[in-house]
Motif scaffolding. Sequence first.
Motif, PDB file in Angstrom:
ATOM      1  N   THR A   8       0.875  -1.271  -0.110  1.00 58.30           N
ATOM      2  CA  THR A   8       0.096   0.059  -0.054  1.00 58.30           C
ATOM      3  C   THR A   8       0.726   1.170   0.019  1.00 58.30           C
ATOM      4  OG1 THR A   8      -0.116  -0.054   2.295  1.00 58.30           O
ATOM      5  CG2 THR A   8      -1.884  -1.118   1.107  1.00 58.30           C
ATOM      6  N   GLN A   9       0.202   2.285  -0.396  1.00 54.89           N
ATOM      7  CA  GLN A   9       0.953   3.642  -0.368  1.00 54.89           C
ATOM      8  C   GLN A   9       1.008   3.949   0.861  1.00 54.89           C
ATOM      9  OE1 GLN A   9      -1.488   6.027  -3.204  1.00 54.89           O
ATOM     10  NE2 GLN A   9       0.375   6.696  -4.129  1.00 54.89           N
ATOM     11  N   PRO A  10       2.283   4.730   1.484  1.00 55.43           N
ATOM     12  CA  PRO A  10       2.559   5.313   2.658  1.00 55.43           C
ATOM     13  C   PRO A  10       1.330   6.400   2.684  1.00 55.43           C
ATOM     14  CG  PRO A  10       4.656   5.105   1.481  1.00 55.43           C
ATOM     15  CD  PRO A  10       3.380   4.874   0.585  1.00 55.43           C
ATOM     16  N   ALA A  11       0.908   6.621   3.826  1.00 55.25           N
ATOM     17  CA  ALA A  11      -0.047   7.725   4.395  1.00 55.25           C
ATOM     18  C   ALA A  11       0.543   9.036   3.611  1.00 55.25           C
ATOM     19  CB  ALA A  11      -0.559   7.650   5.653  1.00 55.25           C
ATOM     20  N   ALA A  12       1.641   9.278   4.144  1.00 53.10           N
ATOM     21  CA  ALA A  12       2.021  10.497   3.329  1.00 53.10           C
ATOM     22  C   ALA A  12       1.983  10.955   1.960  1.00 53.10           C
ATOM     23  CB  ALA A  12       3.689  10.885   3.980  1.00 53.10           C
ATOM     24  N   ASP A  13       1.942   9.936   1.134  1.00 57.64           N
ATOM     25  CA  ASP A  13       1.806  10.005  -0.272  1.00 57.64           C
ATOM     26  C   ASP A  13       0.310  10.234  -0.709  1.00 57.64           C
ATOM     27  OD1 ASP A  13       4.526   9.621  -0.393  1.00 57.64           O
ATOM     28  OD2 ASP A  13       4.547   7.688  -1.138  1.00 57.64           O
ATOM     29  N   ILE A  14      -0.511   9.934  -0.251  1.00 56.15           N
ATOM     30  CA  ILE A  14      -1.999   9.980  -0.511  1.00 56.15           C
ATOM     31  C   ILE A  14      -2.510  11.128  -0.217  1.00 56.15           C
ATOM     32  CG2 ILE A  14      -4.353   9.286   0.015  1.00 56.15           C
ATOM     33  CD1 ILE A  14      -2.818   6.421   1.078  1.00 56.15           C
ATOM     34  N   GLU A  15      -3.052  12.000  -1.438  1.00 57.11           N
ATOM     35  CA  GLU A  15      -3.529  13.299  -1.313  1.00 57.11           C
ATOM     36  C   GLU A  15      -4.545  13.364  -0.017  1.00 57.11           C
ATOM     37  OE1 GLU A  15      -5.673  16.529  -3.979  1.00 57.11           O
ATOM     38  OE2 GLU A  15      -4.543  15.024  -5.068  1.00 57.11           O
ATOM     39  N   GLN A  16      -4.569  14.300   0.712  1.00 59.84           N
ATOM     40  CA  GLN A  16      -5.695  14.330   1.765  1.00 59.84           C
ATOM     41  C   GLN A  16      -6.645  15.491   1.163  1.00 59.84           C
ATOM     42  OE1 GLN A  16      -5.597  12.811   4.836  1.00 59.84           O
ATOM     43  NE2 GLN A  16      -3.796  11.909   3.896  1.00 59.84           N
ATOM     44  N   THR A  17      -8.015  14.985   1.336  1.00 60.05           N
ATOM     45  CA  THR A  17      -9.093  15.827   0.966  1.00 60.05           C
ATOM     46  C   THR A  17      -9.851  16.123   2.427  1.00 60.05           C
ATOM     47  OG1 THR A  17      -9.244  14.844  -1.077  1.00 60.05           O
ATOM     48  CG2 THR A  17     -11.151  16.047  -0.207  1.00 60.05           C
ATOM     49  N   TYR A  18     -10.268  17.299   2.445  1.00 55.91           N
ATOM     50  CA  TYR A  18     -10.794  17.518   3.790  1.00 55.91           C
ATOM     51  C   TYR A  18     -12.394  17.890   3.255  1.00 55.91           C
ATOM     52  CZ  TYR A  18     -12.144  19.982   8.178  1.00 55.91           C
ATOM     53  OH  TYR A  18     -12.665  20.396   9.135  1.00 55.91           O
ATOM     54  N   TRP A  19     -13.229  17.210   4.072  1.00 56.69           N
ATOM     55  CA  TRP A  19     -14.653  17.052   3.799  1.00 56.69           C
ATOM     56  C   TRP A  19     -15.296  17.877   4.628  1.00 56.69           C
ATOM     57  CZ3 TRP A  19     -16.117  15.200  -0.900  1.00 56.69           C
ATOM     58  CH2 TRP A  19     -15.342  14.218  -1.306  1.00 56.69           C
ATOM     59  N   LEU A  20     -16.494  18.735   4.060  1.00 61.05           N
ATOM     60  CA  LEU A  20     -17.206  19.697   5.182  1.00 61.05           C
ATOM     61  C   LEU A  20     -18.655  18.973   5.068  1.00 61.05           C
ATOM     62  CD1 LEU A  20     -15.874  22.782   3.204  1.00 61.05           C
ATOM     63  CD2 LEU A  20     -15.409  21.939   5.641  1.00 61.05           C
ATOM     64  N   THR A  21     -19.460  19.466   6.279  1.00 56.18           N
ATOM     65  CA  THR A  21     -20.863  19.147   6.299  1.00 56.18           C
ATOM     66  C   THR A  21     -21.543  20.252   5.580  1.00 56.18           C
ATOM     67  OG1 THR A  21     -20.936  20.530   8.213  1.00 56.18           O
ATOM     68  CG2 THR A  21     -20.348  18.113   8.547  1.00 56.18           C
ATOM     69  N   GLU A  22     -22.923  20.087   5.357  1.00 52.89           N
ATOM     70  CA  GLU A  22     -23.519  21.215   4.711  1.00 52.89           C
ATOM     71  C   GLU A  22     -23.708  22.269   5.503  1.00 52.89           C
ATOM     72  OE1 GLU A  22     -27.481  19.872   3.745  1.00 52.89           O
ATOM     73  OE2 GLU A  22     -27.987  19.112   5.727  1.00 52.89           O
ATOM     74  N   LYS A  23     -23.952  22.196   6.857  1.00 50.25           N
ATOM     75  CA  LYS A  23     -23.845  23.368   7.665  1.00 50.25           C
ATOM     76  C   LYS A  23     -22.557  24.243   7.595  1.00 50.25           C
ATOM     77  CE  LYS A  23     -27.052  21.470  10.962  1.00 50.25           C
ATOM     78  NZ  LYS A  23     -27.318  21.048  12.323  1.00 50.25           N
ATOM     79  N   GLU A  24     -21.318  23.519   7.481  1.00 48.96           N
ATOM     80  CA  GLU A  24     -20.125  24.005   7.406  1.00 48.96           C
ATOM     81  C   GLU A  24     -20.206  24.878   6.096  1.00 48.96           C
ATOM     82  OE1 GLU A  24     -16.981  21.583   9.906  1.00 48.96           O
ATOM     83  OE2 GLU A  24     -17.691  20.902   8.054  1.00 48.96           O
ATOM     84  N   VAL A  25     -20.492  24.340   4.977  1.00 55.12           N
ATOM     85  CA  VAL A  25     -20.499  24.890   3.517  1.00 55.12           C
ATOM     86  C   VAL A  25     -21.591  26.253   3.620  1.00 55.12           C
ATOM     87  CG1 VAL A  25     -21.026  24.602   1.242  1.00 55.12           C
ATOM     88  CG2 VAL A  25     -19.963  22.787   2.481  1.00 55.12           C
ATOM     89  N   ALA A  26     -22.619  26.127   4.314  1.00 60.23           N
ATOM     90  CA  ALA A  26     -23.569  27.214   4.292  1.00 60.23           C
ATOM     91  C   ALA A  26     -22.987  28.153   5.138  1.00 60.23           C
ATOM     92  CB  ALA A  26     -24.667  26.753   5.003  1.00 60.23           C
ATOM     93  N   ALA A  27     -22.238  27.987   6.310  1.00 62.31           N
ATOM     94  CA  ALA A  27     -21.381  29.032   6.890  1.00 62.31           C
ATOM     95  C   ALA A  27     -20.406  29.729   6.189  1.00 62.31           C
ATOM     96  CB  ALA A  27     -20.911  28.450   8.354  1.00 62.31           C
ATOM     97  N   ILE A  28     -19.760  28.927   5.441  1.00 66.99           N
ATOM     98  CA  ILE A  28     -18.391  29.530   4.440  1.00 66.99           C
ATOM     99  C   ILE A  28     -18.990  30.300   3.389  1.00 66.99           C
ATOM    100  CG2 ILE A  28     -16.593  28.597   3.079  1.00 66.99           C
ATOM    101  CD1 ILE A  28     -16.247  26.327   4.973  1.00 66.99           C
TER     102      ILE A  28
END
Length: 75
Positions: A8-28
């Motif tokens: 498997t790929q080392p964790a450092a090599d995997i691109e990280q995606t930050y996921w937001l809730t709909e409430k967070e998106v509404a606020a942003i």
Amino acid sequence: MHNGTTRTQPAADIEQTYWLTEKEVAAITRISLSTLRAHRFIGRGIPYSKLGRAVRYSAAEVQNYMVAHQIKPRK
């Protein structure tokens, strides 16, 4: 020789995606929850993912959507 393990790929090599809730998106974005939900229902707006009943938006997609909808004043 293959020993039956998978590499498997080392964790450092995997691109990280930050996921937001709909409430967070509404606020942003200052888009109301009802508008976000209406957009999902009619198939427009910010791309999202569903995990069961949970709706999540990629932070990168939210940013891309906002940039794509910028209105630049004429000079």
